[in-house]
Design a protein around this motif. Structure first.
Motif, PDB file in Angstrom:
ATOM      1  N   VAL A 136     -20.772   4.282 -27.509  1.00 55.12           N
ATOM      2  CA  VAL A 136     -20.554   5.732 -27.564  1.00 55.12           C
ATOM      3  C   VAL A 136     -20.196   6.268 -26.184  1.00 55.12           C
ATOM      4  O   VAL A 136     -19.260   7.074 -26.033  1.00 55.12           O
ATOM      5  CB  VAL A 136     -21.808   6.442 -28.120  1.00 55.12           C
ATOM      6  CG1 VAL A 136     -21.685   7.954 -27.955  1.00 55.12           C
ATOM      7  CG2 VAL A 136     -22.004   6.102 -29.587  1.00 55.12           C
ATOM      8  N   GLN A 137     -20.928   5.837 -25.160  1.00 58.38           N
ATOM      9  CA  GLN A 137     -20.626   6.314 -23.806  1.00 58.38           C
ATOM     10  C   GLN A 137     -19.218   5.905 -23.392  1.00 58.38           C
ATOM     11  O   GLN A 137     -18.477   6.702 -22.812  1.00 58.38           O
ATOM     12  CB  GLN A 137     -21.658   5.754 -22.820  1.00 58.38           C
ATOM     13  CG  GLN A 137     -21.535   6.308 -21.397  1.00 58.38           C
ATOM     14  CD  GLN A 137     -20.448   5.634 -20.572  1.00 58.38           C
ATOM     15  OE1 GLN A 137     -20.195   4.429 -20.731  1.00 58.38           O
ATOM     16  NE2 GLN A 137     -19.787   6.386 -19.717  1.00 58.38           N
ATOM     17  N   GLU A 138     -18.837   4.693 -23.708  1.00 49.67           N
ATOM     18  CA  GLU A 138     -17.498   4.209 -23.363  1.00 49.67           C
ATOM     19  C   GLU A 138     -16.432   5.024 -24.102  1.00 49.67           C
ATOM     20  O   GLU A 138     -15.393   5.370 -23.527  1.00 49.67           O
ATOM     21  CB  GLU A 138     -17.385   2.729 -23.720  1.00 49.67           C
ATOM     22  CG  GLU A 138     -16.117   2.050 -23.235  1.00 49.67           C
ATOM     23  CD  GLU A 138     -16.114   0.561 -23.514  1.00 49.67           C
ATOM     24  OE1 GLU A 138     -15.731  -0.208 -22.624  1.00 49.67           O
ATOM     25  OE2 GLU A 138     -16.502   0.159 -24.639  1.00 49.67           O
ATOM     26  N   PHE A 139     -16.697   5.357 -25.363  1.00 46.32           N
ATOM     27  CA  PHE A 139     -15.744   6.108 -26.176  1.00 46.32           C
ATOM     28  C   PHE A 139     -15.507   7.502 -25.596  1.00 46.32           C
ATOM     29  O   PHE A 139     -14.381   8.020 -25.639  1.00 46.32           O
ATOM     30  CB  PHE A 139     -16.277   6.212 -27.610  1.00 46.32           C
ATOM     31  CG  PHE A 139     -15.274   6.661 -28.630  1.00 46.32           C
ATOM     32  CD1 PHE A 139     -14.472   5.760 -29.299  1.00 46.32           C
ATOM     33  CD2 PHE A 139     -15.124   8.016 -28.927  1.00 46.32           C
ATOM     34  CE1 PHE A 139     -13.541   6.167 -30.247  1.00 46.32           C
ATOM     35  CE2 PHE A 139     -14.208   8.440 -29.870  1.00 46.32           C
ATOM     36  CZ  PHE A 139     -13.409   7.521 -30.536  1.00 46.32           C
ATOM     37  N   PHE A 140     -16.571   8.117 -25.063  1.00 44.59           N
ATOM     38  CA  PHE A 140     -16.468   9.489 -24.564  1.00 44.59           C
ATOM     39  C   PHE A 140     -16.495   9.576 -23.040  1.00 44.59           C
ATOM     40  O   PHE A 140     -16.706  10.660 -22.489  1.00 44.59           O
ATOM     41  CB  PHE A 140     -17.590  10.345 -25.151  1.00 44.59           C
ATOM     42  CG  PHE A 140     -17.437  10.618 -26.620  1.00 44.59           C
ATOM     43  CD1 PHE A 140     -16.525  11.558 -27.074  1.00 44.59           C
ATOM     44  CD2 PHE A 140     -18.195   9.923 -27.549  1.00 44.59           C
ATOM     45  CE1 PHE A 140     -16.369  11.813 -28.426  1.00 44.59           C
ATOM     46  CE2 PHE A 140     -18.057  10.173 -28.908  1.00 44.59           C
ATOM     47  CZ  PHE A 140     -17.135  11.113 -29.354  1.00 44.59           C
ATOM     48  N   ALA A 141     -16.269   8.467 -22.361  1.00 42.88           N
ATOM     49  CA  ALA A 141     -16.288   8.472 -20.898  1.00 42.88           C
ATOM     50  C   ALA A 141     -15.231   9.416 -20.327  1.00 42.88           C
ATOM     51  O   ALA A 141     -15.459  10.102 -19.319  1.00 42.88           O
ATOM     52  CB  ALA A 141     -16.078   7.052 -20.368  1.00 42.88           C
ATOM     53  N   GLU A 142     -14.068   9.467 -20.955  1.00 43.45           N
ATOM     54  CA  GLU A 142     -12.997  10.346 -20.471  1.00 43.45           C
ATOM     55  C   GLU A 142     -13.388  11.816 -20.560  1.00 43.45           C
ATOM     56  O   GLU A 142     -12.848  12.665 -19.845  1.00 43.45           O
ATOM     57  CB  GLU A 142     -11.715  10.079 -21.263  1.00 43.45           C
ATOM     58  CG  GLU A 142     -10.480  10.743 -20.677  1.00 43.45           C
ATOM     59  CD  GLU A 142      -9.200  10.358 -21.397  1.00 43.45           C
ATOM     60  OE1 GLU A 142      -8.330  11.241 -21.567  1.00 43.45           O
ATOM     61  OE2 GLU A 142      -9.073   9.183 -21.798  1.00 43.45           O
ATOM     62  N   ASP A 143     -14.343  12.129 -21.419  1.00 41.50           N
ATOM     63  CA  ASP A 143     -14.843  13.495 -21.536  1.00 41.50           C
ATOM     64  C   ASP A 143     -15.952  13.785 -20.526  1.00 41.50           C
ATOM     65  O   ASP A 143     -16.509  14.888 -20.508  1.00 41.50           O
ATOM     66  CB  ASP A 143     -15.380  13.739 -22.946  1.00 41.50           C
ATOM     67  CG  ASP A 143     -14.312  13.582 -24.009  1.00 41.50           C
ATOM     68  OD1 ASP A 143     -13.388  14.411 -24.039  1.00 41.50           O
ATOM     69  OD2 ASP A 143     -14.387  12.623 -24.792  1.00 41.50           O
ATOM     70  N   GLY A 144     -16.310  12.786 -19.726  1.00 41.54           N
ATOM     71  CA  GLY A 144     -17.339  12.967 -18.727  1.00 41.54           C
ATOM     72  C   GLY A 144     -18.747  12.717 -19.226  1.00 41.54           C
ATOM     73  O   GLY A 144     -19.723  13.057 -18.552  1.00 41.54           O
ATOM     74  N   MET A 145     -18.878  12.103 -20.397  1.00 40.95           N
ATOM     75  CA  MET A 145     -20.199  11.869 -20.957  1.00 40.95           C
ATOM     76  C   MET A 145     -20.784  10.549 -20.413  1.00 40.95           C
ATOM     77  O   MET A 145     -20.087   9.543 -20.339  1.00 40.95           O
ATOM     78  CB  MET A 145     -20.144  11.823 -22.481  1.00 40.95           C
ATOM     79  CG  MET A 145     -19.677  13.136 -23.124  1.00 40.95           C
ATOM     80  SD  MET A 145     -20.777  14.545 -22.832  1.00 40.95           S
ATOM     81  CE  MET A 145     -19.853  15.477 -21.573  1.00 40.95           C
ATOM     82  N   ALA A 146     -22.078  10.593 -20.068  1.00 43.63           N
ATOM     83  CA  ALA A 146     -22.709   9.441 -19.421  1.00 43.63           C
ATOM     84  C   ALA A 146     -23.910   8.886 -20.169  1.00 43.63           C
ATOM     85  O   ALA A 146     -24.277   7.730 -19.972  1.00 43.63           O
ATOM     86  CB  ALA A 146     -23.148   9.837 -18.002  1.00 43.63           C
ATOM     87  N   ARG A 147     -24.554   9.695 -21.006  1.00 48.08           N
ATOM     88  CA  ARG A 147     -25.758   9.276 -21.724  1.00 48.08           C
ATOM     89  C   ARG A 147     -25.688   9.757 -23.166  1.00 48.08           C
ATOM     90  O   ARG A 147     -24.991  10.722 -23.479  1.00 48.08           O
ATOM     91  CB  ARG A 147     -27.023   9.847 -21.069  1.00 48.08           C
ATOM     92  CG  ARG A 147     -27.208   9.516 -19.605  1.00 48.08           C
ATOM     93  CD  ARG A 147     -27.592   8.062 -19.385  1.00 48.08           C
ATOM     94  NE  ARG A 147     -27.935   7.820 -17.989  1.00 48.08           N
ATOM     95  CZ  ARG A 147     -27.062   7.510 -17.040  1.00 48.08           C
ATOM     96  NH1 ARG A 147     -25.770   7.412 -17.352  1.00 48.08           N
ATOM     97  NH2 ARG A 147     -27.467   7.299 -15.800  1.00 48.08           N
ATOM     98  N   VAL A 148     -26.465   9.088 -24.036  1.00 46.93           N
ATOM     99  CA  VAL A 148     -26.528   9.505 -25.439  1.00 46.93           C
ATOM    100  C   VAL A 148     -27.982   9.495 -25.895  1.00 46.93           C
ATOM    101  O   VAL A 148     -28.764   8.602 -25.526  1.00 46.93           O
ATOM    102  CB  VAL A 148     -25.659   8.606 -26.351  1.00 46.93           C
ATOM    103  CG1 VAL A 148     -26.085   7.155 -26.251  1.00 46.93           C
ATOM    104  CG2 VAL A 148     -25.721   9.088 -27.798  1.00 46.93           C
ATOM    105  N   PHE A 149     -28.349  10.488 -26.679  1.00 47.83           N
ATOM    106  CA  PHE A 149     -29.660  10.571 -27.325  1.00 47.83           C
ATOM    107  C   PHE A 149     -29.386  10.620 -28.820  1.00 47.83           C
ATOM    108  O   PHE A 149     -28.792  11.586 -29.320  1.00 47.83           O
ATOM    109  CB  PHE A 149     -30.383  11.850 -26.870  1.00 47.83           C
ATOM    110  CG  PHE A 149     -31.757  12.043 -27.452  1.00 47.83           C
ATOM    111  CD1 PHE A 149     -32.885  11.649 -26.758  1.00 47.83           C
ATOM    112  CD2 PHE A 149     -31.931  12.632 -28.703  1.00 47.83           C
ATOM    113  CE1 PHE A 149     -34.158  11.839 -27.284  1.00 47.83           C
ATOM    114  CE2 PHE A 149     -33.187  12.823 -29.244  1.00 47.83           C
ATOM    115  CZ  PHE A 149     -34.310  12.423 -28.527  1.00 47.83           C
ATOM    116  N   PHE A 150     -29.768   9.585 -29.551  1.00 48.25           N
ATOM    117  CA  PHE A 150     -29.428   9.500 -30.967  1.00 48.25           C
ATOM    118  C   PHE A 150     -30.362  10.349 -31.833  1.00 48.25           C
ATOM    119  O   PHE A 150     -31.566  10.451 -31.569  1.00 48.25           O
ATOM    120  CB  PHE A 150     -29.465   8.051 -31.444  1.00 48.25           C
ATOM    121  CG  PHE A 150     -28.290   7.228 -31.000  1.00 48.25           C
ATOM    122  CD1 PHE A 150     -27.006   7.561 -31.417  1.00 48.25           C
ATOM    123  CD2 PHE A 150     -28.455   6.133 -30.162  1.00 48.25           C
ATOM    124  CE1 PHE A 150     -25.907   6.814 -31.013  1.00 48.25           C
ATOM    125  CE2 PHE A 150     -27.377   5.369 -29.760  1.00 48.25           C
ATOM    126  CZ  PHE A 150     -26.097   5.717 -30.179  1.00 48.25           C
TER     127      PHE A 150
END
Length: 449
Positions: A100-114
């Motif tokens: 998920v982080q890799e998918f949204f890296a271009e958006d500047g996202m670094a962490r995920v809380f499911f």
């Protein structure tokens, strides 16, 4: 499973359905969808139609993706469940967080809380926004801004920032400190402004005015859908989200991009924020993250937000979460779905087929006066606003809308009613021929009005 006679007899007897009147459902039994294949659903009578709703904006990969099904099946045999509360984890959750982080890296996202779904994700994001400011020494930042016509789920926080009073009035009072700005809805807005760029500027000015009135030091976050989905597929001007980002930055307010509908290719880009060239502080995701094969949602956080939590003292602990957060079976579905989403390059097909659907409905508008407005053209999201008087923009009565909906279904396409709108969000794998079938069915539906 019980036989068809049992299903027909017990339909709506014991089950209360979301988003409907339980008594009305008993009087007019819901359509029983018994199976599905590709982008088609088949009801209990064997009637097969193109699912132009994509479940609920969610079955992005259709109903026959074997890779996701196999991943779910394999994980059920290996580890069907274990808690991901602090202290334990599981392999699929670790892999899913990376994907998920890799998918949204271009958006500047670094962490995920499911989470367990989109509503959970929104409530969690609102909580985290308040906590973020508290950790930074600004505990008075507790209020939220959002847009009218916006939809952010049905939990207490999400309903409070929702911009459609249908989800609010019956349950008020809701969360205090939630304030709503006008929607970038050129067909109906308080400014009577039909130019989308000028409307965007006026809403940005209204946002500044509201922030100044409330006191900037009391505002925690602004949440918006890049394209408003359930509110009627309201597409803003390309400048709109950038205006909102600039205002948030000016006043130290977090921007939450609600990507539950817009994410994973729906807009013709991998995220709605990316579609408009904006990097939010947080994102909420669900639906297309597993193509709805397993209920999963998530809150994504930028480095700026994550650092505040990760470098804090004990007050940085996240004291919220769900039994099914980072569920191993759900996480396995996430990994498989993101792999398939990328492999199939669904954003490219969504852009092409979305243009086909939008232009096709525009042609139908020339044929039928009951179509007051057509919205879309940015990926596979199209809204059709029905009116009884086009010049006066009089909303079509509910009975006629239902008649059009039923005739469309009988002619080969499932669409969704949203007030006096028909909404469409087909699976992102839909073909040119299947879009043509949807348009033909709509033609029949409008003719029945």
């Amino acid at each position: 499973m019980k036989d068809d006679n049992f299903l027909r007899e017990m339909n709506a007897r014991h089950l209360w359905h979301p988003m409907g009147h339980p008594g009305e459902q008993q009087q007019n039994a819901p359509t029983i969808i018994k199976s599905a294949e590709g982008v088609e659903i088949i009801d209990i009578d064997g009637h097969r139609v193109v699912d132009a709703v994509g479940g609920l904006w969610c079955t992005n990969l259709g109903y026959s993706n074997d890779a996701i099904k196999q991943a779910i099946s394999d994980q059920l045999w290996q580890l069907p469940y274990y808690s991901a509360f602090a202290g334990t984890s599981n392999p699929p959750a670790i892999e899913a967080s990376y994907a998920v982080q890799e998918f949204f890296a271009e958006d500047g996202m670094a962490r995920v809380f499911f989470t367990s779904g989109g509503s959970d994700a929104v409530d969690t994001a609102l909580r985290m926004a308040r906590q973020y400011h508290r950790l930074r020494g600004e505990p008075t930042r507790t209020k939220f801004l959002s847009l009218k016509k916006g939809y952010h789920g049905t939990h207490w926080g999400g309903a409070s920032v929702n911009g459609n009073n249908r989800f609010r009035i019956t349950y008020e009072p809701l969360l205090p400190g939630c304030f709503h700005l006008p929607s970038p809805y050129t067909y109906r807005n308080p400014y009577h402004e039909t130019d989308p760029a000028r409307l965007a500027e006026k809403i940005a000015a209204a946002m500044v005015d509201e922030i100044e009135f409330q006191d900037p030091s009391t505002i925690a976050a602004f949440i918006m859908e890049p394209i408003q989905g359930a509110g009627g597929v309201i597409v803003p001007d390309a400048s709109f989200m950038k205006h909102m980002r600039e205002v948030c930055d000016r006043y130290g307010i977090l921007m939450i991009s609600d990507e539950v509908i817009c994410g994973f290719g729906r807009t013709g880009d991998w995220s709605g924020a990316r579609h408009w060239g904006v990097k939010p502080d947080m994102m909420t995701v669900a639906k297309g993250i597993t193509s709805a094969y397993f209920p999963v949602g998530g809150v994504l956080l930028s480095d700026k937000v994550a650092e505040v939590f990760e470098t804090a003292d004990a007050s940085g602990a996240i004291w919220t979460g769900y039994t099914y957060s980072a569920h191993p079976v759900g996480a396995a579905a996430v990994v498989a779905c993101l792999s398939e989403t990328t492999r199939l390059d669904t954003r490219t097909n969504a852009a092409a087929r979305g243009t086909q659907l939008f232009q096709g409905v525009q042609r139908l508008m020339e044929k039928y006066d009951i179509i007051g407005d057509v919205r879309g053209g940015h990926g596979l999201m199209t809204g059709i606003e029905l009116v009884s008087d086009r010049s006066a923009k009089t909303p079509m009565d509910a009975a006629t809308v239902k008649k059009v909906h039923q005739a469309t279904y009988e002619a080969g396409a499932m669409v969704r009613i949203g007030g006096n709108n028909l909404l469409m969000s087909p699976p992102l794998i839909i073909t040119e021929a299947e879009i043509d079938q949807v348009l033909s069915a709509l033609d029949t539906g409008f003719a029945a009005a």
